[in-house]
Design a protein around this motif. Structure first.
Motif, PDB file in Angstrom:
ATOM      1  N   ARG A  17      61.133  27.119  55.676  1.00 47.14           N
ATOM      2  CA  ARG A  17      59.776  27.209  55.131  1.00 47.14           C
ATOM      3  C   ARG A  17      59.679  28.228  54.003  1.00 47.14           C
ATOM      4  O   ARG A  17      58.898  28.051  53.062  1.00 47.14           O
ATOM      5  CB  ARG A  17      58.791  27.527  56.242  1.00 47.14           C
ATOM      6  N   PRO A  63      61.105  18.887  53.473  1.00 46.84           N
ATOM      7  CA  PRO A  63      61.663  19.491  52.258  1.00 46.84           C
ATOM      8  C   PRO A  63      61.790  18.497  51.110  1.00 46.84           C
ATOM      9  O   PRO A  63      61.586  18.859  49.946  1.00 46.84           O
ATOM     10  CB  PRO A  63      63.030  20.003  52.728  1.00 46.84           C
ATOM     11  N   ILE A  79      58.381  18.190  49.390  1.00 49.21           N
ATOM     12  CA  ILE A  79      58.104  19.336  48.519  1.00 49.21           C
ATOM     13  C   ILE A  79      58.983  19.274  47.277  1.00 49.21           C
ATOM     14  O   ILE A  79      58.540  19.624  46.167  1.00 49.21           O
ATOM     15  CB  ILE A  79      58.306  20.655  49.279  1.00 49.21           C
ATOM     16  N   SER A  80      60.199  18.807  47.420  1.00 49.61           N
ATOM     17  CA  SER A  80      61.072  18.647  46.252  1.00 49.61           C
ATOM     18  C   SER A  80      60.493  17.621  45.279  1.00 49.61           C
ATOM     19  O   SER A  80      60.538  17.813  44.051  1.00 49.61           O
ATOM     20  CB  SER A  80      62.471  18.212  46.696  1.00 49.61           C
ATOM     21  N   ASP A 107      67.788  26.012  46.577  1.00 51.51           N
ATOM     22  CA  ASP A 107      68.448  25.449  47.759  1.00 51.51           C
ATOM     23  C   ASP A 107      69.565  26.339  48.264  1.00 51.51           C
ATOM     24  O   ASP A 107      69.798  26.445  49.473  1.00 51.51           O
ATOM     25  CB  ASP A 107      69.017  24.068  47.432  1.00 51.51           C
ATOM     26  N   ASP A 110      57.618  25.586  45.960  1.00 49.27           N
ATOM     27  CA  ASP A 110      56.256  25.130  45.700  1.00 49.27           C
ATOM     28  C   ASP A 110      55.523  26.079  44.751  1.00 49.27           C
ATOM     29  O   ASP A 110      54.800  25.636  43.852  1.00 49.27           O
ATOM     30  CB  ASP A 110      55.505  25.019  47.027  1.00 49.27           C
ATOM     31  N   LYS A 147      65.837  23.806  41.205  1.00 48.57           N
ATOM     32  CA  LYS A 147      65.889  23.255  42.561  1.00 48.57           C
ATOM     33  C   LYS A 147      67.223  23.558  43.216  1.00 48.57           C
ATOM     34  O   LYS A 147      67.278  24.008  44.385  1.00 48.57           O
ATOM     35  CB  LYS A 147      65.655  21.748  42.501  1.00 48.57           C
ATOM     36  N   MET A 154      60.833  26.392  51.002  1.00 50.16           N
ATOM     37  CA  MET A 154      59.841  25.404  50.596  1.00 50.16           C
ATOM     38  C   MET A 154      58.679  26.075  49.859  1.00 50.16           C
ATOM     39  O   MET A 154      58.215  25.581  48.830  1.00 50.16           O
ATOM     40  CB  MET A 154      59.328  24.637  51.818  1.00 50.16           C
ATOM     41  N   SER A 155      58.220  27.207  50.381  1.00 49.09           N
ATOM     42  CA  SER A 155      57.122  27.922  49.732  1.00 49.09           C
ATOM     43  C   SER A 155      57.535  28.439  48.363  1.00 49.09           C
ATOM     44  O   SER A 155      56.759  28.383  47.397  1.00 49.09           O
ATOM     45  CB  SER A 155      56.640  29.075  50.611  1.00 49.09           C
TER      46      SER A 155
END
Length: 434
Positions: A23, A388, A391-392, A416, A30, A412, A26-27
């Motif tokens: 997470r 994920p 969000i990507s 990762d 984002d 990206k 992901m945040s």
């Protein structure tokens, strides 16, 4: 505060459970997506110019060729993200942790030469501090203040960690940030939407400044929302609030997103055209109804509206950044449809707020048919989060048109694998002009 101080300074990336690690990344992705998508907002231009002119310094700014002080960099990035209301948030806070935290952590960690793992751990720590600071402040303050108020404390915690302050200095940094944090009235901006938004940029700037002041010997302890709320902080390191952040499928206020989902459900189920609609009624909670700007004249008004985003969703089947530009919101079809929408409070939705945001929509067609949705929640809440990959996809949709496919893909890939890289690799992609 020995346990809190240890958590602030010593939390390692490997200390997080796997879901929390997922997470955090992901945040981060984002937040970068929203920063890129906000490239052309008027707010972004004004605040970047202001940071350069009034907060001058040698440190690079995100997606900009110019430089500013650490506080100026944090201010500009926080306000930039806030200018496109699509970033992650936390239901109990009625606001957003990452928007103040990320700018403060990034500018200092980059100059410090932090590893990617250290930067990720700092973000994780900041989400935990910010969540608890928000809960404590909402429980102790009669007014509803913007995210920048308690976000300043999270930003100060991240800054203190990157500056490697002592425990005593960190305690003062948190106190300075709490005291000087922008206790701005959120509902004023809801009723009169302007560029002041959620105060997150000011929170980031305040947190960074607080840490430097504490390093210089400036005193400000205690931070009452940290030290006078022991029950809120008792589960630090045990309950991971970073796993309880929501994400936004649309770049508008979270309060408007349940009505959007309800309207889209009716559109999918019945296949009517926008021209078939005679009227729309939205039932929701009080704060949602307060987003009452039906015919916005600027993107900030459009993002802090309930009816206009619902109109956009009914027209396009989606809401994307390009639908919310200052030029696009003059679309006569969207303005007309927004004017057909009425709103009223419902006790059921009020009782669920703020932990759950509910809305129901009734659409009346010119044929006389009345279509009423079920109660809907916003999509991508933490109880039903995006994957994920989703969000990507959002990141590519927001960043790609601004940064180009190669740079978007490189960011990206770097996020990762960031725990195995130096932060400088990501910084080289972020601290360069568009």
């Amino acid at each position: 505060m020995p346990d809190t101080m240890s958590f602030l300074h010593d939390l390692g990336w490997s200390d997080l459970p796997p879901l929390a690690q997922i997470r955090v990344k992901m945040s981060l992705l984002d937040l970068i997506a929203i920063a890129a998508g906000a490239q052309d907002t008027q707010l972004t231009r004004i605040i970047a110019d202001h940071a350069v002119a009034q907060f001058g310094g040698p440190h690079p700014m995100v997606f900009d060729a110019r430089t500013a002080s650490h506080a100026g960099v944090a201010l500009a990035l926080g306000m930039r993200i806030d200018s496109l209301d699509g970033h992650d948030g936390f239901n109990p806070s009625k606001g957003h942790i990452g928007c103040s935290l990320f700018p403060a952590a990034l500018t200092l960690a980059q100059v410090r030469g932090a590893s990617g793992a250290e930067f990720l751990a700092t973000l994780a720590m900041g989400y935990e501090v910010g969540a608890r600071a928000a809960i404590a402040q909402h429980a102790s303050a009669p007014d509803y203040h913007t995210s920048g108020s308690w976000g300043a404390v999270a930003a100060a915690a991240a800054s203190a960690r990157q500056l490697q302050l002592s425990g005593a200095q960190t305690r003062h940094a948190l106190g300075i940030a709490e005291y000087h944090g922008p206790r701005s009235q959120m509902m004023r901006c809801i009723d009169h939407p302007t560029m002041v938004k959620d105060g997150s940029g000011w929170g980031a700037m305040t947190g960074v400044s607080a840490a430097f002041l504490a390093q210089a010997g400036f005193t400000g302890a205690p931070a009452l929302i940290v030290e006078d709320a022991p029950d809120v902080w008792a589960d630090l390191g045990q309950r991971w609030y970073v796993t309880e952040q929501y994400f936004k499928p649309y770049p508008v206020c979270r309060w408007a997103q349940a009505p959007i989902e309800a309207a889209l459900a009716l559109r999918r189920a019945h296949g009517f055209a926008p021209g078939d609609i005679a009227s729309v009624e939205i039932e929701s909670f009080h704060a949602c109804i307060r987003l009452a700007t039906a015919n916005p004249e600027a993107t900030d008004e459009a993002q802090y509206s309930t009816s206009f985003p619902v109109a956009l969703a009914l027209l396009h089947g989606d809401i994307r950044p390009e639908h919310l530009s200052d030029a696009a919101i003059t679309d006569p079809a969207a303005q007309h449809l927004s004017g057909l929408i009425s709103m009223r409070e419902h006790d059921h939705a009020n009782a669920a707020f703020p932990l759950t945001r509910l809305a129901r929509v009734t659409i009346t067609l010119f044929s006389g048919q009345r279509l009423t949705s079920d109660w809907h929640e916003p999509r991508w809440d933490y109880t039903a989060p995006p994957s994920p990959d989703e969000i990507s996809a959002k990141f590519r949709a927001y960043a790609g048109p601004v940064l180009g496919p190669a740079r978007t893909r490189a960011i990206k890939d770097c996020v990762d694998d960031l725990e195995h890289r130096d932060l400088a690799e990501l910084g080289a992609l972020l601290f360069a002009p568009v």
